[in-house]
Design a protein around this motif. Structure first.
Motif, PDB file in Angstrom:
ATOM      1  N   MET A 134      35.969  53.378  44.285  1.00  0.00           N
ATOM      2  CA  MET A 134      36.031  51.926  44.278  1.00  0.00           C
ATOM      3  C   MET A 134      34.610  51.389  44.203  1.00  0.00           C
ATOM      4  SD  MET A 134      38.227  49.232  44.654  1.00  0.00           S
ATOM      5  CE  MET A 134      39.641  50.219  45.028  1.00  0.00           C
ATOM      6  N   THR A 135      34.383  50.479  43.297  1.00  0.00           N
ATOM      7  CA  THR A 135      33.047  49.916  43.123  1.00  0.00           C
ATOM      8  C   THR A 135      32.774  48.835  44.172  1.00  0.00           C
ATOM      9  OG1 THR A 135      33.785  48.152  41.639  1.00  0.00           O
ATOM     10  CG2 THR A 135      33.201  50.283  40.617  1.00  0.00           C
ATOM     11  N   ASP A 136      31.492  48.552  44.361  1.00  0.00           N
ATOM     12  CA  ASP A 136      31.102  47.473  45.275  1.00  0.00           C
ATOM     13  C   ASP A 136      31.650  46.137  44.785  1.00  0.00           C
ATOM     14  OD1 ASP A 136      29.744  49.218  46.932  1.00  0.00           O
ATOM     15  OD2 ASP A 136      27.787  48.850  46.011  1.00  0.00           O
ATOM     16  N   VAL A 137      31.646  45.949  43.474  1.00  0.00           N
ATOM     17  CA  VAL A 137      32.163  44.707  42.891  1.00  0.00           C
ATOM     18  C   VAL A 137      33.640  44.557  43.245  1.00  0.00           C
ATOM     19  CG1 VAL A 137      32.731  43.551  40.703  1.00  0.00           C
ATOM     20  CG2 VAL A 137      30.487  44.607  41.010  1.00  0.00           C
ATOM     21  N   ALA A 138      34.404  45.626  43.111  1.00  0.00           N
ATOM     22  CA  ALA A 138      35.836  45.564  43.413  1.00  0.00           C
ATOM     23  C   ALA A 138      36.068  45.270  44.887  1.00  0.00           C
ATOM     24  CB  ALA A 138      36.514  46.868  43.021  1.00  0.00           C
ATOM     25  N   ARG A 139      35.295  45.914  45.749  1.00  0.00           N
ATOM     26  CA  ARG A 139      35.448  45.662  47.191  1.00  0.00           C
ATOM     27  C   ARG A 139      35.105  44.213  47.523  1.00  0.00           C
ATOM     28  NH1 ARG A 139      34.345  50.995  47.654  1.00  0.00           N
ATOM     29  NH2 ARG A 139      32.089  50.919  47.627  1.00  0.00           N
ATOM     30  N   GLU A 140      34.007  43.734  46.963  1.00  0.00           N
ATOM     31  CA  GLU A 140      33.558  42.374  47.273  1.00  0.00           C
ATOM     32  C   GLU A 140      34.512  41.314  46.716  1.00  0.00           C
ATOM     33  OE1 GLU A 140      29.750  39.433  46.397  1.00  0.00           O
ATOM     34  OE2 GLU A 140      29.489  41.608  46.178  1.00  0.00           O
ATOM     35  N   TYR A 141      34.793  41.386  45.426  1.00  0.00           N
ATOM     36  CA  TYR A 141      35.608  40.352  44.796  1.00  0.00           C
ATOM     37  C   TYR A 141      37.093  40.502  45.137  1.00  0.00           C
ATOM     38  CZ  TYR A 141      31.650  38.658  42.061  1.00  0.00           C
ATOM     39  OH  TYR A 141      30.450  38.104  41.675  1.00  0.00           O
ATOM     40  N   GLY A 142      37.599  41.726  45.101  1.00  0.00           N
ATOM     41  CA  GLY A 142      39.000  41.947  45.479  1.00  0.00           C
ATOM     42  C   GLY A 142      39.230  41.572  46.932  1.00  0.00           C
ATOM     43  N   GLY A 143      38.253  41.905  47.792  1.00  0.00           N
ATOM     44  CA  GLY A 143      38.338  41.538  49.200  1.00  0.00           C
ATOM     45  C   GLY A 143      38.294  40.032  49.398  1.00  0.00           C
ATOM     46  N   ALA A 144      37.440  39.357  48.649  1.00  0.00           N
ATOM     47  CA  ALA A 144      37.332  37.894  48.756  1.00  0.00           C
ATOM     48  C   ALA A 144      38.629  37.226  48.303  1.00  0.00           C
ATOM     49  CB  ALA A 144      36.156  37.385  47.924  1.00  0.00           C
ATOM     50  N   LEU A 145      39.215  37.735  47.216  1.00  0.00           N
ATOM     51  CA  LEU A 145      40.487  37.174  46.750  1.00  0.00           C
ATOM     52  C   LEU A 145      41.563  37.367  47.812  1.00  0.00           C
ATOM     53  CD1 LEU A 145      42.239  35.850  44.561  1.00  0.00           C
ATOM     54  CD2 LEU A 145      42.620  38.150  43.610  1.00  0.00           C
ATOM     55  N   PHE A 146      41.594  38.549  48.430  1.00  0.00           N
ATOM     56  CA  PHE A 146      42.600  38.789  49.466  1.00  0.00           C
ATOM     57  C   PHE A 146      42.389  37.875  50.668  1.00  0.00           C
ATOM     58  CE2 PHE A 146      44.106  40.678  53.385  1.00  0.00           C
ATOM     59  CZ  PHE A 146      45.462  40.752  53.099  1.00  0.00           C
ATOM     60  N   GLU A 147      41.149  37.746  51.118  1.00  0.00           N
ATOM     61  CA  GLU A 147      40.863  36.887  52.272  1.00  0.00           C
ATOM     62  C   GLU A 147      41.305  35.450  52.010  1.00  0.00           C
ATOM     63  OE1 GLU A 147      36.816  37.132  53.695  1.00  0.00           O
ATOM     64  OE2 GLU A 147      36.891  39.330  53.614  1.00  0.00           O
ATOM     65  N   LEU A 148      40.994  34.936  50.827  1.00  0.00           N
ATOM     66  CA  LEU A 148      41.400  33.580  50.470  1.00  0.00           C
ATOM     67  C   LEU A 148      42.922  33.462  50.438  1.00  0.00           C
ATOM     68  CD1 LEU A 148      40.782  30.684  49.470  1.00  0.00           C
ATOM     69  CD2 LEU A 148      40.720  31.647  47.147  1.00  0.00           C
ATOM     70  N   ALA A 149      43.565  34.408  49.775  1.00  0.00           N
ATOM     71  CA  ALA A 149      45.031  34.376  49.653  1.00  0.00           C
ATOM     72  C   ALA A 149      45.689  34.480  51.025  1.00  0.00           C
ATOM     73  CB  ALA A 149      45.499  35.513  48.751  1.00  0.00           C
ATOM     74  N   ASP A 150      45.143  35.336  51.882  1.00  0.00           N
ATOM     75  CA  ASP A 150      45.698  35.511  53.220  1.00  0.00           C
ATOM     76  C   ASP A 150      45.512  34.237  54.048  1.00  0.00           C
ATOM     77  OD1 ASP A 150      46.955  37.194  55.207  1.00  0.00           O
ATOM     78  OD2 ASP A 150      44.993  37.308  56.196  1.00  0.00           O
ATOM     79  N   GLU A 151      44.332  33.664  53.966  1.00  0.00           N
ATOM     80  CA  GLU A 151      44.032  32.432  54.701  1.00  0.00           C
ATOM     81  C   GLU A 151      44.931  31.282  54.265  1.00  0.00           C
ATOM     82  OE1 GLU A 151      40.272  29.544  54.505  1.00  0.00           O
ATOM     83  OE2 GLU A 151      39.787  31.541  55.300  1.00  0.00           O
ATOM     84  N   GLU A 152      45.201  31.224  52.969  1.00  0.00           N
ATOM     85  CA  GLU A 152      46.029  30.145  52.412  1.00  0.00           C
ATOM     86  C   GLU A 152      47.523  30.498  52.420  1.00  0.00           C
ATOM     87  OE1 GLU A 152      44.944  27.094  51.435  1.00  0.00           O
ATOM     88  OE2 GLU A 152      42.962  27.696  52.181  1.00  0.00           O
ATOM     89  N   LYS A 153      47.862  31.670  52.978  1.00  0.00           N
ATOM     90  CA  LYS A 153      49.264  32.120  53.107  1.00  0.00           C
ATOM     91  C   LYS A 153      49.961  32.278  51.753  1.00  0.00           C
ATOM     92  CE  LYS A 153      49.207  31.496  57.702  1.00  0.00           C
ATOM     93  NZ  LYS A 153      48.038  32.150  58.205  1.00  0.00           N
TER      94      LYS A 153
END
Length: 179
Positions: free
Chosen positions: A1-20
């Motif tokens: 897994m690349t750093d880009v994938a961890r950073e951006y995929g993680g950010a998308l998940f955090e946003l989606a989780d926060e917004e339910k």
């Protein structure tokens, strides 16, 4: 897994989780994933340097705006703008990994000699769930070379109950016997 994938995929998940909306976005990711394979024509379009960034991002709007959640659509445009389009598929993997982790889901890759019935799949998922203490999602494939039985990979563990593996083990044991 690349750093880009961890950073951006993680950010998308955090946003989606926060917004339910993580359930919605996961479902949409699974639907649009084929467009973002490394060798897809669509991916070539998004990464062609001779096409301007504005035109490439407008292609995303044309294809997906109103069809998928705006967070996911904007994510795709950001990845394209920042020349990370080839990392989109890995970002999807990271999103799914984080989703599964948060929701106590284990993914089991099941290979069988013949297609499993829905009843067999349900029973297998239940048994694996008892073993792992997680909700189990099966990804099933058919490989006639197994001859019979199934092979399961879950949480880094390989459970091989295929006839071909038993025959290979028997063959190895017989070859170890000295006469």
């Amino acid at each position: 897994m690349t750093d880009v994938a961890r950073e951006y995929g993680g950010a998308l998940f955090e946003l989606a989780d926060e917004e339910k909306v993580s359930d919605v976005i996961l479902s949409e990711i699974q639907q649009i994933r084929p467009f973002f394979g490394r060798n897809s024509d669509y991916m070539r379009l998004l990464t062609t340097p001779s096409i301007g960034v504005k035109e490439r991002t407008s292609c995303i709007d044309e294809a997906f705006k109103g069809q998928i959640n705006s967070y996911l659509c904007n994510f795709l445009k950001i990845m394209t703008e920042r020349s990370h389009a080839y990392d989109i598929e890995d970002c999807f993997d990271e999103f799914e990994r984080l989703y599964n982790e948060k929701n106590n889901i284990a993914v089991a890759k099941v290979t069988s000699a013949v297609e499993l019935t829905e009843t067999q799949k349900e029973k297998l998922a239940q048994n694996l769930g008892k073993r792992t203490g997680k909700n189990v999602r099966l990804i099933c494939n058919v490989d006639p070379s197994l001859i019979g039985g199934i092979s399961v990979s879950i949480d880094g563990e390989m459970l091989d109950g295929s006839v071909s593996s038993h025959l290979s083990e028997l063959r190895r044991k017989l070859s170890d016997i000295t006469i």
